[in-house]
Design a protein around this motif. Sequence first.
Motif, PDB file in Angstrom:
ATOM      1  N   TYR A   9       0.849  -1.186   0.000  1.00  0.00           N
ATOM      2  CA  TYR A   9       0.000   0.000   0.000  1.00  0.00           C
ATOM      3  C   TYR A   9       0.885   1.235   0.000  1.00  0.00           C
ATOM      4  O   TYR A   9       2.126   1.132  -0.011  1.00  0.00           O
ATOM      5  CB  TYR A   9      -0.922  -0.002   1.229  1.00  0.00           C
ATOM      6  CG  TYR A   9      -0.190   0.067   2.554  1.00  0.00           C
ATOM      7  CD1 TYR A   9       0.069   1.293   3.172  1.00  0.00           C
ATOM      8  CD2 TYR A   9       0.246  -1.096   3.194  1.00  0.00           C
ATOM      9  CE1 TYR A   9       0.747   1.352   4.381  1.00  0.00           C
ATOM     10  CE2 TYR A   9       0.928  -1.036   4.393  1.00  0.00           C
ATOM     11  CZ  TYR A   9       1.177   0.186   4.991  1.00  0.00           C
ATOM     12  OH  TYR A   9       1.858   0.253   6.176  1.00  0.00           O
ATOM     13  N   HIS A  16      -6.014   3.412   1.877  1.00  0.00           N
ATOM     14  CA  HIS A  16      -5.220   2.413   1.160  1.00  0.00           C
ATOM     15  C   HIS A  16      -4.540   1.451   2.139  1.00  0.00           C
ATOM     16  O   HIS A  16      -4.483   0.239   1.914  1.00  0.00           O
ATOM     17  CB  HIS A  16      -4.177   3.093   0.281  1.00  0.00           C
ATOM     18  CG  HIS A  16      -4.744   4.083  -0.682  1.00  0.00           C
ATOM     19  ND1 HIS A  16      -5.407   3.702  -1.825  1.00  0.00           N
ATOM     20  CD2 HIS A  16      -4.784   5.448  -0.659  1.00  0.00           C
ATOM     21  CE1 HIS A  16      -5.820   4.784  -2.481  1.00  0.00           C
ATOM     22  NE2 HIS A  16      -5.456   5.838  -1.781  1.00  0.00           N
ATOM     23  N   ALA A  19      -7.202  -0.924   3.704  1.00  0.00           N
ATOM     24  CA  ALA A  19      -7.598  -1.989   2.785  1.00  0.00           C
ATOM     25  C   ALA A  19      -6.550  -3.095   2.764  1.00  0.00           C
ATOM     26  O   ALA A  19      -6.875  -4.292   2.783  1.00  0.00           O
ATOM     27  CB  ALA A  19      -7.813  -1.431   1.385  1.00  0.00           C
ATOM     28  N   THR A 115      -2.885  -1.958  -3.135  1.00  0.00           N
ATOM     29  CA  THR A 115      -4.067  -1.143  -2.861  1.00  0.00           C
ATOM     30  C   THR A 115      -3.828   0.339  -3.139  1.00  0.00           C
ATOM     31  O   THR A 115      -4.613   1.179  -2.700  1.00  0.00           O
ATOM     32  CB  THR A 115      -4.520  -1.316  -1.395  1.00  0.00           C
ATOM     33  OG1 THR A 115      -3.492  -0.826  -0.518  1.00  0.00           O
ATOM     34  CG2 THR A 115      -4.808  -2.771  -1.080  1.00  0.00           C
ATOM     35  N   THR A 141      -9.671   1.238  -4.638  1.00  0.00           N
ATOM     36  CA  THR A 141     -10.282   1.550  -3.343  1.00  0.00           C
ATOM     37  C   THR A 141     -11.338   2.652  -3.400  1.00  0.00           C
ATOM     38  O   THR A 141     -11.623   3.306  -2.397  1.00  0.00           O
ATOM     39  CB  THR A 141      -9.198   1.922  -2.310  1.00  0.00           C
ATOM     40  OG1 THR A 141      -8.425   3.014  -2.822  1.00  0.00           O
ATOM     41  CG2 THR A 141      -8.293   0.739  -2.023  1.00  0.00           C
TER      42      THR A 141
END
Length: 376
Positions: A9, A16, A19, A115, A141
């Motif tokens: 991420y 982000h 996730a 992500t 996302t």
Amino acid sequence: MNKKILIVYATAGIGHKKAAMAVKKAYEEMKLPGVEVTLIDALDYTNNFFKWSYLQAYLLMVNKLPTLWGLLYYFTDITLVDLFVSYIRRVNNWANSKRLVNYILDTKPDVIISTHFFASEVIADLKQKSLVLSKLVTVVTDYRLHAWWVCEGTDAYIVASVDTRRDLEGRKVDPAKIKVMGIPIEPIFSKLLDRPKIFKETGLRDDLFTILVIGGGFGVGPIEGIVKVIAQIPRELQTVVVCGHNEELMHKIQSLEDEYKLNMKILGFIDNVYEYMDISDILISKSGGITVSESLAKEIPLVIISPILGQETGNSAFLVRNNAAVKVDKLDELKTALEGLISDPVKLDNMKDAIKKIGKPYAAYDVAKFAYEYNK
């Protein structure tokens, strides 16, 4: 022989990271055999100035210059503009991500779940140059697409909705690469909780209409104005305000609580927001992809105010169109919207029914399983 999965991420906003952490947590819960999972922040593998400026530039734009951010967001989403800008961006990313590149070349993961588009872009370039054989799975996302997410070399896109699928198809992405699974959120959001226990532990009353106000991880948005509007509603309510890491905002809300004699619980950054969503009747927030997905999982109607121009306005439009949220453009409109929802339980029930149709509370598990089984 272990299957090596790298989850990557970039800390440009909290979503982000959340996730990515959600997918990591799903792996921990699922206990799949023969898998080795690593989680990293791509920006930790860049130089210090690039890492600092990447986050600070984003926060400056969305907090202080939101109109300019929105203009740049929509302008760079134009195909011809993106062709020019993406070349410059890729050169800049490549120059500042040598440590990330070396890490991937050294560790040789079988599957990379990304992500954030920064990491996806760097890794996709490596794949196009045939420097890595890893499968790249990009998790979008937000509920609508921006050109930044599209990278040749990506093997699969995980998206939140059929709308996002259509956006990708409109950019000539092979439909076979697109999987509608939702945005990964912490697995706890998919679980049934003990509501009476939560009321007891939080000190909140179960006989009052409860409003939850969230300013995101950084406590942004017109939170003070929202609290002032709630103070004008002629009904006994209880309100929970989550200020994130914004200590200055916490002090301001505490002053308003004293001034208006409000029944209010004020919190900083918390890791149990799912409990407050579970016992609240409505949520007032901006429309970041993670917050939206969490609210859908908890089936809590959302009142959207001051979404960030760009990604959040796209999320907002998606929710409103699906009757899962109410959007107000100005604080002046908030009181009427709140009173309308508070006095109309049938409307709230209809919104919850609509939410059930579009929510994907198990996305973290689905993404984890997909990556684990990819080319197995």
